[in-house]
Design an enzyme around this catalytic site. Structure first.
Site, short mmCIF file in Angstrom:
data_model
loop_
_atom_site.label_atom_id
_atom_site.label_comp_id
_atom_site.label_asym_id
_atom_site.label_seq_id
_atom_site.Cartn_x
_atom_site.Cartn_y
_atom_site.Cartn_z
N GLU A 89 -16.92 35.02 12.36
CA GLU A 89 -16.27 34.00 13.17
C GLU A 89 -14.81 33.88 12.72
OE1 GLU A 89 -16.36 29.12 13.40
OE2 GLU A 89 -18.04 30.21 12.52
N GLU B 260 -8.81 25.02 15.09
CA GLU B 260 -9.65 23.83 15.07
C GLU B 260 -8.68 22.69 14.82
OE1 GLU B 260 -13.96 24.24 13.77
OE2 GLU B 260 -12.86 25.24 12.17
#
EC number: 3.2.1.4
Length: 463
Positions: free
Chosen positions: A218, A223
């Protein structure tokens, strides 16, 4: 990243012409993917528009038999309808989704995701959508970014403390794990995995009878919210991952006035994020040696937070998983682009924007505070483009995308939320699990911090 979820949805994978009776498309509402124009760029030819769309995750969808009995109960499966993979595939229909009701709108090259939507019973429901970039062939677009860059514009101004607008890469299968028991595949958002190794009812498109987590590499490109953000690689082996990762967070790295409303990167306005995956020979065939973050706003390059550049060139916590070399291999083979918005009932997103990580208080990110004060919270992604380093923000040559609206290494380890797991044996439904609907006989009491939200006559969910 975003947590796994489950929402009532609908159908329409028929166009790919490879369906058989196995987790068959339902007939309640057609599955119509919102179109989202993206751009692939080269230094010689500029940026060329791609025929792409987005698809909502499989776990958000209602699955039922021919009599509309739910195929999922108490966070797992109805063992009468799904005693094994073959029987489940024969019995169960997976439905499409009303994307607008699920908080998703797309127009041209712009994608907007909402955390909350008005509820038919009054107030708001948390929808927290997670979507994947889909090609015209009904399979995921595989971005091969080793030695390349990814750029996009983002508006985080409506995301307060505790919200997380995420844009990241996951090493999912191109077809979403489609197989003889699941022909819906990527066209219905199947096959999700990430470095938190989530335990889901379906594992890569197949009934997860063993209760295993599904781990994969990932790469968290963004974020963030209006107060803080992180860039974090998470490398994996076949069965385990560097779940915390080694991220670059400007605030956590000692630059508290770099990212936020009115700061160097002014999050009250739209800005551009450029992420470059640098190799030892400067080409996609090389070994990944560093990841660099850059920003532009109002058409102007913004100096890095750190004088030597905002670059990740090592990750000690990932050494057991192959470090950046492993991530480079994943980027070379191709990864799926993921979009999401979510908040956190357990940790209030403190790992992202509180304490060492950001200016928010330890309780500011409580979803109840967000709902009370910011029910319209949302994130806007636009002008997504990828290709040769330097090509995605170059205004010369070819047909560029529309303009955005008017080396030392520093890493910052974070403590992430726990991954989604199997439901408890007690009769309390988990977050995201089914809690009601015609024919449903499972647990109807939702776990603390969530309530049972009506989706349709056959499906309600703990949100």
């Amino acid at each position: 990243m975003a947590p796994s979820a489950t929402l009532p949805l609908t159908t329409a994978i028929l166009a790919i012409g490879r369906l058989v009776a196995a987790q068959q498309p339902g007939t309640s509402t057609p599955e119509v993917h919102p179109k989202l124009t993206t751009y692939k760029c080269t230094t010689s030819g500029g940026c060329v528009a791609q025929d792409t769309s987005v698809v909502l995750d499989w776990n958000y969808r209602w699955m039922h038999d021919a009599n509309y009995n739910s195929c999922t109960v108490n966070g797992g499966v109805n063992t009468t309808l799904c005693p094994d993979e073959a029987t489940c595939g024969k019995n169960c229909y997976i439905e499409g989704v009303d994307y607008a009701a699920s908080g998703v709108t797309a127009s041209g090259s712009t994608l907007t995701l909402n955390q909350y939507m008005p509820s038919s019973s009054g107030g708001y429901s948390s929808v927290s959508p997670r979507l994947y970039l889909l090609g015209p062939d009904g399979e995921y677009v595989m971005l091969k970014l080793n030695g390349q860059e990814l750029s996009f514009d983002v508006d985080l101004s409506a995301l307060p403390c505790g919200e997380n607008g995420s844009l990241y890469l996951s090493q999912m299968d191109e077809n979403g794990g489609a197989n003889q028991y699941n022909t819906a595949g990527a066209n219905y958002g199947s096959g999700y995995c990430d470095a938190q190794c989530p335990v889901q009812t379906w594992r890569n498109g197949t009934l997860n009878t063993s209760g295993q987590g599904f781990c994969c590499n990932e790469m968290d490109i963004l974020e963030g919210n209006s107060r803080a953000n992180a860039l974090t690689p998470h490398s994996c082996t076949a069965t385990a991952c560097d779940s915390a990762g080694c991220g670059f967070n400007p605030y956590g790295s000692g630059y508290p006035n770099y990212f936020g409303p009115g700061d160097t990167v002014d999050t009250s306005k739209t800005f551009t994020i450029i992420t470059q995956f640098n190799t030892d020979n400067g080409s996609p065939s090389g070994n990944l040696v560093s990841i660099t973050r850059k920003y532009r706003q109002n058409g102007v390059d913004i100096p890095s937070a750190k004088p030597g550049g905002d670059t990740i060139s090592s990750c000690p916590s990932a050494s057991a998983y192959g470090g950046l070399a492993t991530m480079g291999k994943a980027l070379s083979s191709g990864m799926v682009l993921v979009f999401s918005i979510w908040n956190d009932n357990s940790q209030y997103m403190n790992w992202l924007d509180s304490g060492r990580a950001g200016p928010c208080s330890s309780t500011e990110g409580n979803p109840s505070n967000i709902l009370a004060n910011n029910p319209g919270t949302h994130v806007v992604y636009s002008n997504i483009r990828w290709g040769d380093i330097g090509s995605t923000t170059n205004s010369t040559g070819g047909n560029p995308p529309p303009p955005p609206p008017p080396a030392s290494s520093t890493t910052f380890s974070t403590t992430r939320r726990s991954s989604t797991t199997s439901s408890s044996p007690s009769c309390t439904q988990t977050h995201w699990g089914q809690c009601g609907g015609i024919g449903y006989t499972g647990c109807k009491t939702c776990t603390s911090g969530t309530t049972c939200q009506y989706g349709n006559d056959y499906y309600s969910q703990c949100l």
